[in-house]
Scaffold this motif. Structure first.
Motif, PDB file in Angstrom:
ATOM      1  N   THR A 223       6.807  -4.649 -17.610  1.00 57.00           N
ATOM      2  CA  THR A 223       7.238  -5.270 -18.856  1.00 57.00           C
ATOM      3  C   THR A 223       6.032  -5.859 -19.579  1.00 57.00           C
ATOM      4  O   THR A 223       5.254  -6.611 -18.988  1.00 57.00           O
ATOM      5  N   VAL A 224       5.881  -5.489 -20.843  1.00 60.59           N
ATOM      6  CA  VAL A 224       4.805  -5.999 -21.683  1.00 60.59           C
ATOM      7  C   VAL A 224       5.333  -6.139 -23.104  1.00 60.59           C
ATOM      8  O   VAL A 224       6.061  -5.274 -23.593  1.00 60.59           O
ATOM      9  N   ASP A 225       5.030  -7.249 -23.740  1.00 65.49           N
ATOM     10  CA  ASP A 225       5.492  -7.500 -25.111  1.00 65.49           C
ATOM     11  C   ASP A 225       7.000  -7.305 -25.236  1.00 65.49           C
ATOM     12  O   ASP A 225       7.493  -6.699 -26.208  1.00 65.49           O
ATOM     13  N   ASP A 226       7.742  -7.777 -24.239  1.00 70.11           N
ATOM     14  CA  ASP A 226       9.206  -7.747 -24.221  1.00 70.11           C
ATOM     15  C   ASP A 226       9.792  -6.344 -24.140  1.00 70.11           C
ATOM     16  O   ASP A 226      10.986  -6.140 -24.391  1.00 70.11           O
ATOM     17  N   LYS A 227       8.977  -5.348 -23.790  1.00 67.47           N
ATOM     18  CA  LYS A 227       9.467  -3.992 -23.580  1.00 67.47           C
ATOM     19  C   LYS A 227       9.207  -3.597 -22.134  1.00 67.47           C
ATOM     20  O   LYS A 227       8.167  -3.938 -21.572  1.00 67.47           O
TER      21      LYS A 227
END
Length: 308
Positions: A223-227
């Motif tokens: 998960t990165v930047d809410d994705k």
């Protein structure tokens, strides 16, 4: 989420879930949930007590499962309002149970305390649940003691989960935890070898003060930047390239972008194989193609189960 040192001044009433919460397993969740319920009844904020460093290192035990930042992340996801912390060293370690409670309540407005029946505190763990009840018996502070939460293996404990992590049994660990076992870290530059044969990877540096997961290849989600993206992660060395350095390297499916310098959350779902030494990069690429098929199949089945 507010972070308070245990000697800070804070006037708002708190109901405090007491423990180390090395990881946050289902037994811990029951304690935190009870604290949240009591907080609502008393018009207070729900708080959790933990340590900002690793007491296990001081006590000669296996390293902690989650770093302080990782624990705070889980607390926040569980709706905790305040994390109260202490550093396990120096004068703190020498506090008697009574001295600890006096210090804790000198600046914090403790309306309630919730702890497990095996909770200990103070020098050499001399304080326990009975001591808590006795200390607060003639005060306005409510004390609730929670019984053990059992699994098919017995009492759910950090020790069981640590053993599972060391043997790579992620699925057992995840049955005990509130969410899949994870690491927080920053993506760093590495050798970029994967890009040369069609499998670019993200390399991260997990917290150094946590228990090391057994080497191997795992199905993961990142998960990165809410994705959130699906992937496969190599934990350990890279013998095909004669690289004996420990690393956590993830191939992310269906991702095209630059993650360098990004803070990411890497969650582990299943261990699928040992690390192998291949005769060539092409041989490794063929194996990664097989791994990718397993990853897609795993998440397709998970998605089907969620819909049914």
């Amino acid at each position: 989420m507010k972070l308070l040192h245990y000697l800070d001044k804070y006037d708002r009433p708190l109901v405090l879930a007491m423990g180390f919460f090395d990881c946050v397993h289902k037994g811990h969740v029951e304690i935190i949930s009870r604290a949240a319920n009591l907080a609502r009844k008393l018009g207070a904020e729900c708080a959790v007590f933990t340590f900002s460093n690793d007491p296990c290192a001081y006590l000669g035990k296996k390293p902690q499962l989650y770093s302080f930042n990782e624990r705070v992340t889980v607390f926040s996801d569980l709706g905790v309002d305040v994390t109260v912390f202490a550093e396990f060293k120096g004068a703190f370690v020498r506090l008697s149970p009574e001295e600890f409670l006096i210090s804790l309540t000198s600046g914090l407005n403790i309306a309630g305390i919730v702890a497990g029946e095996d909770y200990t505190f103070g020098v050499k763990g001399r304080g326990n649940s009975a001591f808590l009840r006795s200390y607060f018996a003639n005060t306005q502070t409510k004390v609730e003691i929670m019984p053990f939460i059992m699994s098919k293996e017995g009492k759910i404990s950090s020790t069981y989960i640590k053993n599972a992590i060391e043997r790579g049994d992620i699925e057992f660990a995840n049955e005990c935890l509130t969410e899949p076992y994870f690491m927080l870290g920053t993506v760093v530059h590495a050798h970029k070898r994967g890009s040369t044969f069609g499998f670019p990877t993200a390399n991260m540096m997990p917290a150094q003060d946590k228990l090391r997961l057994k080497d191997g290849v795992y199905i993961t989600s990142l998960t990165v930047d809410d994705k959130t993206y699906f992937g496969g992660t190599n934990v350990g060395t890279k013998p095909t390239f004669d690289d004996g350095a420990y690393s956590v390297e993830t191939y992310i499916l269906d991702f095209d972008g630059d993650l360098y310098g990004k803070r990411v959350k890497l969650a582990f779902r299943k261990r699928i194989r040992d690390i192998e030494k291949f005769d060539s990069a092409e041989g490794l690429a063929a194996q990664l193609t097989e791994d990718t098929a397993k990853i897609r199949e795993y998440f397709a089945e998970e998605n089907t189960e969620k819909k049914s």
